[in-house]
Structures are given as C-alpha cells and as structure tokens.
Design a protein around this motif. Structure first.
Motif, short mmCIF file in Angstrom:
data_model
loop_
_atom_site.label_atom_id
_atom_site.label_comp_id
_atom_site.label_asym_id
_atom_site.label_seq_id
_atom_site.Cartn_x
_atom_site.Cartn_y
_atom_site.Cartn_z
N PRO A 47 55.62 31.04 54.29
CA PRO A 47 56.38 30.90 53.52
C PRO A 47 55.75 31.46 51.97
O PRO A 47 54.98 30.20 51.79
N GLY A 101 54.89 32.84 47.59
CA GLY A 101 55.10 32.87 46.75
C GLY A 101 54.55 34.22 46.19
O GLY A 101 53.25 33.94 46.26
N SER A 136 59.64 32.24 50.79
CA SER A 136 59.32 31.14 49.80
C SER A 136 60.48 31.59 48.60
O SER A 136 61.21 32.79 48.37
N THR A 196 60.06 22.44 52.41
CA THR A 196 58.31 22.32 51.56
C THR A 196 58.53 20.88 50.84
O THR A 196 59.45 20.58 50.75
N LYS A 207 58.37 21.23 56.19
CA LYS A 207 56.77 21.86 56.29
C LYS A 207 56.38 21.08 55.74
O LYS A 207 56.44 20.89 54.28
N ASP A 248 50.44 24.95 61.09
CA ASP A 248 49.94 26.49 59.91
C ASP A 248 49.14 25.78 59.62
O ASP A 248 48.81 24.43 58.93
N GLY A 267 45.22 27.78 58.74
CA GLY A 267 43.18 28.05 59.15
C GLY A 267 43.34 28.31 60.69
O GLY A 267 41.95 29.54 60.79
N ARG A 320 43.00 31.70 62.19
CA ARG A 320 42.25 33.30 62.08
C ARG A 320 41.90 33.99 63.11
O ARG A 320 41.88 35.40 63.23
N GLY A 346 49.50 32.05 56.60
CA GLY A 346 49.72 32.99 55.11
C GLY A 346 48.77 33.65 55.09
O GLY A 346 48.78 34.76 54.87
N ARG A 347 47.39 33.58 54.53
CA ARG A 347 46.30 34.04 53.95
C ARG A 347 46.75 35.30 54.84
O ARG A 347 46.01 36.44 53.55
C1 LIG Z 1 49.21 32.91 47.85
C2 LIG Z 1 50.10 31.83 48.41
C3 LIG Z 1 51.09 31.01 48.16
C4 LIG Z 1 51.85 30.15 48.98
N1 LIG Z 1 53.05 29.31 48.70
C5 LIG Z 1 53.56 28.73 49.52
C6 LIG Z 1 55.17 28.70 48.73
O1 LIG Z 1 55.12 29.29 48.23
N2 LIG Z 1 55.86 27.57 49.63
C7 LIG Z 1 55.38 27.23 50.71
O2 LIG Z 1 56.04 26.43 51.48
N3 LIG Z 1 53.43 27.31 51.00
C8 LIG Z 1 53.21 28.38 50.50
N4 LIG Z 1 52.10 28.27 50.57
C9 LIG Z 1 51.62 27.35 52.42
C10 LIG Z 1 51.55 28.75 53.57
O3 LIG Z 1 53.18 28.64 53.37
C11 LIG Z 1 51.29 27.87 54.11
O4 LIG Z 1 51.46 26.59 54.65
C12 LIG Z 1 49.28 28.04 54.58
O5 LIG Z 1 48.64 29.45 53.31
C13 LIG Z 1 48.65 28.32 55.97
O6 LIG Z 1 46.92 27.66 55.53
P1 LIG Z 1 46.24 29.19 55.51
O7 LIG Z 1 46.89 30.78 54.79
O8 LIG Z 1 45.03 28.87 55.78
O9 LIG Z 1 46.98 30.77 57.17
C14 LIG Z 1 51.35 29.32 50.36
C15 LIG Z 1 49.77 29.74 50.25
C16 LIG Z 1 49.18 30.62 49.90
C17 LIG Z 1 47.80 30.96 50.24
#
Ligand SMILES: Cc1cc2nc3c(=O)[nH]c(=O)nc-3n(C[C@H](O)[C@H](O)[C@H](O)COP(=O)(O)O)c2cc1C
Length: 404
Positions: free
Chosen positions: A80, A82, A109, A157, A254, A309, A311, A313, A332-333
């Motif tokens: 998720p 946002g 999200s 979360t 989470k 969750d 890192g 890639r 996520g990213r």
């Molecule tokens: C731009 C962005 C927004 C995020 N928004 C939320 C969110 O609204 N709720 C949540 O539980 N995690 C949020 N996360 C965390 C992601 O769910 C996830 O844990 C994280 O991106 C995983 O790491 P990665 O980006 O290295 O894959 C967000 C991450 C990013 C990069």
C-alpha cells in the motif's frame, strides 16, 4: 515500456526522476533521518549468496503461491502506498489493473486517491491497508466497506504512531496537494507534462477519508489537519484483537520486525505479518526486514504467513526471502517508479521484469517450484537460520518449529 532504456527496476527509478518534479520524486524516494534503514533494506539482500544445484530438470518452473487465501501468479504483492495521483493521473487504478493482469494482489492505502469501491471494480485480488485511528467510526466504516466490496484481506499498519522525520520533504517544500510557490516553481516548470496534468486533472483527494472531515466537525477544516490529528498513540494489541473480530477475514499486521511482536500478532488473531519498516520511512535504525525473517519463522512456525516488505528490487531478492522462510515479498517504490514513467503499462513492465528475473533465478538454482525453496539454497546459513530449518522446505521447518 519495453524500450532498451528500461531493462531493470533501477532503470525505472532513473526514469521516474526524469519525469517527476523534484518535491514529488523526493517524497517517493525518501526515508527518515539519515536514511540508514532505507539503504540497508536493499543492501542486506546482497549479504546472502546462493547455493545452487546443477543438472536438475528445470523444464517447467512454477512460481505460483497461495498467500492470504489467494492464488498468486508469483509470491509478490503490491504494497500500500498513499497518494498515487502524485505519480500518475492513472492513480491507484493504473497499479491495480497492472497487478490484476499479472495475477498479483494490489493493496490500497487508506491514504489513497482512489476509493475502496473503485479499486474493487478494477481487480479481484485486493487488500486494504487500514489504520486504527482516533476516529474509530472511520476504521469501522472501512472494514464494512471492504467486506461489502469483496476485499480478500486487510493489513493493519502499526509502525506509524507518529510521522517519521523525512527531511527531504522539508527541504523541497513538498505539500499535498502540490502547490506552486516561489521555492518550488522551478522544479514544476521543468516538468511541464506533469505540471500541465496538475492543472487539468487535479483529482488530489484522499478518496476514503475526506468525507469524515465534515462528519466529525470539531473545528477541523482540512483533510491534512484531520489526518495529522488522527494518529492514535494509545493503540495496543487489544485494539488488534478488536479489529480481527470486527473483520473476521485474513488480517496481516504490517510494520513489525521482532519475533516477539510477530507472536503477539498471532495471539491477537492475525493470519499474516508484513515484516516491514515502512520502506525506511519511519524509524531510522530499524533492521532490514530480510534479516528478521528467519527468527520470526522460527518463533511462529506455520501459524502465520510472512510477507517481507522493503528493499526488494530483483527477482533474486524474492527467491532469497522465500529460501529464508518467507511466503511472499511486497514492493512499494518499484511499482511507483513504473507508474510514474508509464502508468499501468509501466507497472506491468516492472512486474514482468521481476517475474522473469525470478524464473531465471529458480532455473539457475536448480529449483522447479517456489514451494521448494529452503535454507539449503542459501550459503553459510549456519547461525543465520535455526538448525530446524536447515536443508528442509519452509513447510517442514514450520512444522518442526511448531513441534508437529
Ligand atoms: C510513496 C510511499 C507511500 C507510502 N504510503 C504508505 C501508506 O499509506 N501506508 C502504508 O502502510 N505504507 C506506506 N508506504 C510503505 C510501503 O507500503 C512499503 O512498506 C514500502 O514502500 C516497502 O519498501 P520499498 O519501497 O523499498 O519496496 C509507502 C511507501 C512509499 C514509498
């Protein structure tokens, strides 16, 4: 999206940097404080190397995996995140449709810019990320709407009792919705395509919470003011028990990294944990999730599904996580980079890159099925994984850990 420029996930990162205004790119990219955890999340994967088997019949390779009650084409979930409208006018729908086409689960999200119901119309494989907030009426409403809309799972979360210190956002003047100001004007002006969309198709609304601003009244005048006032520092495992009973379906917690917290999640009624530090955006200095998996698996046995969750890639990272005891990974990213560069098509390409990489990794490992990945596929695991997990599949290790 299959141009030579975009061969791997990191190519999309560079692409996203080229198309997004600096405040938006750094919001996507950034971590908390000194970003030590952010860097460590991916770096930790490099410290595990493979023990491959040769001369194994790998004519057919299966990546299919059952997680959170769903059959997934591979052990991967879209985390998720946002405010996807920041990255593409296709918003969360672009990512959800790409996940559907790849046979993967999309997580919406609470802070999304698309409604629970609209995502339900776009894909069958869906999870909602919920918060337990001060306004318990909102949490209850989200659960009811998810049930009504046929969500497969909910993830709660728990690593955000207060907002992390993301200094990039302070330096760039990031705001939501984005605002032109003397300090940000240039960064928007040099990304005219993105900025034009901002003017013609704003749609920057928190689609699942903005109605509560009026509902609760209380002198609150803006969504941001409402959200900032909603972090509830009093939430405990008792509230998780309440949520598990209220929802009654697959529930993932989470944002935990310790075996004790995973055991508490199990005892409170969760069916899964997402071992996560919020992509390094909350507590800087938190450990890399991949390093936490073996001890959590050892502690909870087969009682919980483990999703890693942070890192991830490469397809090889997913293979390493499963070999160390996880059931699936979540990203996520990476998919947000794809969304920024090419909308739904960009996300589809990211997911296809990860699928192909994972298939190649399994072939070169001499492993026909993701369910057969185990600690024996990782070098020098003594001291990293408990002896109960050595040389046996996670399923057997889980039984051993449970004393079954
Ligand atoms: C731009 C962005 C927004 C995020 N928004 C939320 C969110 O609204 N709720 C949540 O539980 N995690 C949020 N996360 C965390 C992601 O769910 C996830 O844990 C994280 O991106 C995983 O790491 P990665 O980006 O290295 O894959 C967000 C991450 C990013 C990069």
């Amino acid at each position: 999206m299959t141009s030579k420029k975009f061969i791997n996930v990191q190519d999309y990162r560079k692409g996203a940097k080229r198309v997004l205004p600096a405040p938006v790119f750094h919001y996507l990219e950034g971590g908390a404080d000194d970003e030590i955890t952010l860097r460590e999340n991916t770096a930790a994967f490099d410290r595990y190397t493979f023990d491959p088997r040769v001369l194994v019949d790998i004519e057919k390779i299966s990546l299919r995996k059952r997680v959170l009650g769903c059959d997934l084409a591979m052990p991967l979930i879209l985390s998720p995140t946002g405010m996807s409208r920041l990255f593409s006018h296709e918003r969360e729908l672009g990512a959800a449709r790409a996940a559907r086409n790849a046979g993967l689960m999309y997580s919406l999200s609470t802070m999304g810019t698309t409604s629970i119901e609209d995502i339900a119309g776009a894909t069958d494989l869906k999870m909602f990320q919920i918060y337990i907030v001060k306004d318990r009426g909102l949490t209850r409403e989200h659960v009811a709407r998810c049930r009504e809309a046929g969500y497969n799972a909910i993830c709660l979360t728990v690593d955000t009792p207060v907002a992390g210190n993301r200094e990039r956002d302070l330096r760039t003047g990031f705001t939501m919705p984005p605002r032109f100001s003397p300090s940000t004007f240039l960064s928007f002006a040099i990304r005219p395509e993105w900025s034009l969309r901002l003017l013609t198709d704003s749609n920057f609304r928190f689609a699942n919470i903005d109605h509560r601003v009026d509902a609760i009244g209380d002198g609150v005048t803006s969504v941001i003011e409402y959200v900032n006032g909603q972090f509830d520092r009093t939430v405990t495992w008792r509230d998780v028990e309440w949520l598990a009973a209220e929802w009654g379906g697959p529930l993932a917690i989470k944002g935990l990294v310790t075996a004790d917290d995973a055991a508490a999640a199990r005892d409170a009624g969760a069916s899964a944990v997402m071992v996560s530090n919020h992509g390094g955006r909350q507590l800087d200095g938190a450990p890399a999730p991949i390093d936490c998996v073996p001890r959590i698996r050892d502690r909870v046995g087969s009682a919980l599904e483990i999703i890693v969750d942070g890192g991830v890639r490469r397809g090889a990272h997913i293979a390493k996580a499963l070999a160390l005891g996880a059931d699936a990974c979540s990203v996520g990213r990476p998919y947000l980079w794809g969304l920024s560069v090419g909308g739904q098509a960009g996300v589809e390409h990211i997911l296809e890159i990860l699928r192909k990489e994972m298939e190649t990794t399994l072939a070169l490992l001499g492993c026909q099925d993701v369910d057969n990945l185990n600690a024996s596929h990782i070098c020098d695991v003594e001291g990293i994984v408990p002896t109960s997990m050595l040389g046996v599949s996670p399923a057997k290790a889980m039984s051993a850990a449970n004393g079954l």
